[in-house]
Design an enzyme around this catalytic site. Structure first.
Site, PDB file in Angstrom:
ATOM      1  N   HIS A 185     -34.663  17.904  10.595  1.00 35.45           N
ATOM      2  CA  HIS A 185     -34.804  19.323  11.130  1.00 35.45           C
ATOM      3  C   HIS A 185     -36.472  19.842  10.737  1.00 35.45           C
ATOM      4  O   HIS A 185     -36.522  20.839   9.987  1.00 35.45           O
ATOM      5  CB  HIS A 185     -33.682  20.345  10.587  1.00 35.45           C
ATOM      6  CG  HIS A 185     -33.557  21.445  11.383  1.00 35.45           C
ATOM      7  ND1 HIS A 185     -32.226  22.264  11.531  1.00 35.45           N
ATOM      8  CD2 HIS A 185     -34.502  22.320  12.234  1.00 35.45           C
ATOM      9  CE1 HIS A 185     -32.627  23.439  12.141  1.00 35.45           C
ATOM     10  NE2 HIS A 185     -34.031  23.548  12.645  1.00 35.45           N
ATOM     11  N   ARG A 235     -30.821  22.926  18.693  1.00 40.19           N
ATOM     12  CA  ARG A 235     -29.915  23.173  17.864  1.00 40.19           C
ATOM     13  C   ARG A 235     -28.781  21.848  17.853  1.00 40.19           C
ATOM     14  O   ARG A 235     -28.578  21.646  19.046  1.00 40.19           O
ATOM     15  CB  ARG A 235     -28.939  24.620  17.838  1.00 40.19           C
ATOM     16  CG  ARG A 235     -29.803  25.681  17.561  1.00 40.19           C
ATOM     17  CD  ARG A 235     -29.797  25.700  15.815  1.00 40.19           C
ATOM     18  NE  ARG A 235     -30.592  26.854  15.499  1.00 40.19           N
ATOM     19  CZ  ARG A 235     -31.754  26.790  15.117  1.00 40.19           C
ATOM     20  NH1 ARG A 235     -32.632  25.943  15.395  1.00 40.19           N
ATOM     21  NH2 ARG A 235     -32.319  28.102  14.583  1.00 40.19           N
TER      22      ARG A 235
END
Length: 309
Positions: free
Chosen positions: A272, A224
């Site tokens: 991502h 993250r």
């Protein structure tokens, strides 16, 4: 009983298609067109509007549409009695292991440097380290971290792992807890972050910890964006303590056009995409948890709100 899907910024049609193909008679709804909400006890979520679950008085279970659940746990308005589950998917795990292996090999063989050299037609062979001479440290030895560690070990890299609690994986040197973090970091030529995002792990990739890596170490973050203190990374790249970084996750996504990571010569940016849940392979698990929910049973892969994963 119906299932509803709540998601912002993600196309949910592949999920709708997979669920309806597997169970055509399923009462499947999509937020915000999912009235009456009093009928709904089971929800699927990814990046839902914070506070939206207040509108579901009979909700008893929320399933993430991926392995991560921080996007759900950050919502303070989810009642304590609502169970939260995550997805453990073989395709997701394999994709992550393959992606991180590619990033490590890209770094070890200087492919990013050679790509930049093409622009100036610079012919400059570089010395490289062989796999057996490199230690890769994997932070976070859950389902994904374990698979990554084993994949990297299988191609001859020295691999260590660090987790909150003691674990054993054959062929992997394991460290556990805050007391062994320094020793783990001291040995890692390449550091891969695969930690869950919790209050304890937020900002863990900070200057203090990154300075414990050997000089010239390389950072990979596929967990993250909130794990990384961005200005600390930039500083340590400038001083040369770190040789570079591959980043797939960011504090703000999409990464703003003006962000310095885009143009930094020592940073590889990907949007991502390290591993994305495949609806076709995950749908059976979701439906199993839906059926368990209807029977009043605990879901598979239940998340501990205390631990955050």
């Amino acid at each position: 009983m119906p299932i509803t899907i709540l998601s912002q910024g993600r196309n949910v049609e592949p999920w709708v298609k997979a669920l309806k193909e597997k169970r055509p008679d399923l009462d499947l709804r999509v937020y915000p067109e999912d009235q009456p909400r009093e009928e709904i006890t089971f929800a699927l979520a990814w990046g839902h509007p914070l506070g939206a679950f207040r509108q579901y008085p009979n909700l008893t279970c929320i399933s993430s549409l991926g392995a991560g659940v921080d996007h759900i746990l950050k919502d303070p308005d989810i009642p304590e009695q609502v169970q939260i589950a995550r997805i453990k998917d073989e395709d997701l795990t394999t994709d992550m292991a393959n992606f991180t292996m590619a990033l490590v090999l890209n770094h070890l063989r200087d492919l990013h440097t050679y790509k930049a050299a093409e622009e100036t037609q610079t012919w400059k062979p570089l010395r490289y380290k062989r796999n057996a001479d490199v230690t890769v440290g994997v932070m976070g030895i859950g389902t994904l971290g374990s698979a990554v560690a084993q994949r990297l070990s299988s191609i001859g890299l020295r691999v260590t792992g660090w987790a909150n609690s003691a674990k054993q994986i054959e062929g992997i040197g394991m460290y556990a807890g805050a007391g062994e973090l320094d020793a783990f970091l001291n040995a890692a030529d390449v550091l891969i972050c695969l930690l869950p995002l919790t209050p304890d792990t937020a900002n863990i990739l900070n200057k203090e910890n990154l300075l414990k890596l050997p000089k010239g170490a390389f950072l990979i973050n596929v967990a993250r964006g909130e794990h990384l203190v961005e200005e600390n990374l930039l500083e340590l790249l400038e001083t040369g303590h770190l040789s570079g970084a591959s980043l797939d996750v960011f504090r703000e996504e999409p990464l703003p056009e003006s962000h310095p990571f885009w143009s930094h010569p020592k940073i590889n940016v990907t949007p991502h995409i390290a591993s994305v849940t495949n609806p076709e392979s995950a749908v059976d698990q979701i439906l199993e948890n839906y059926d368990r929910n209807q029977r009043g049973e605990e879901p598979l892969n239940l998340v501990s709100r205390t631990r955050g994963y």
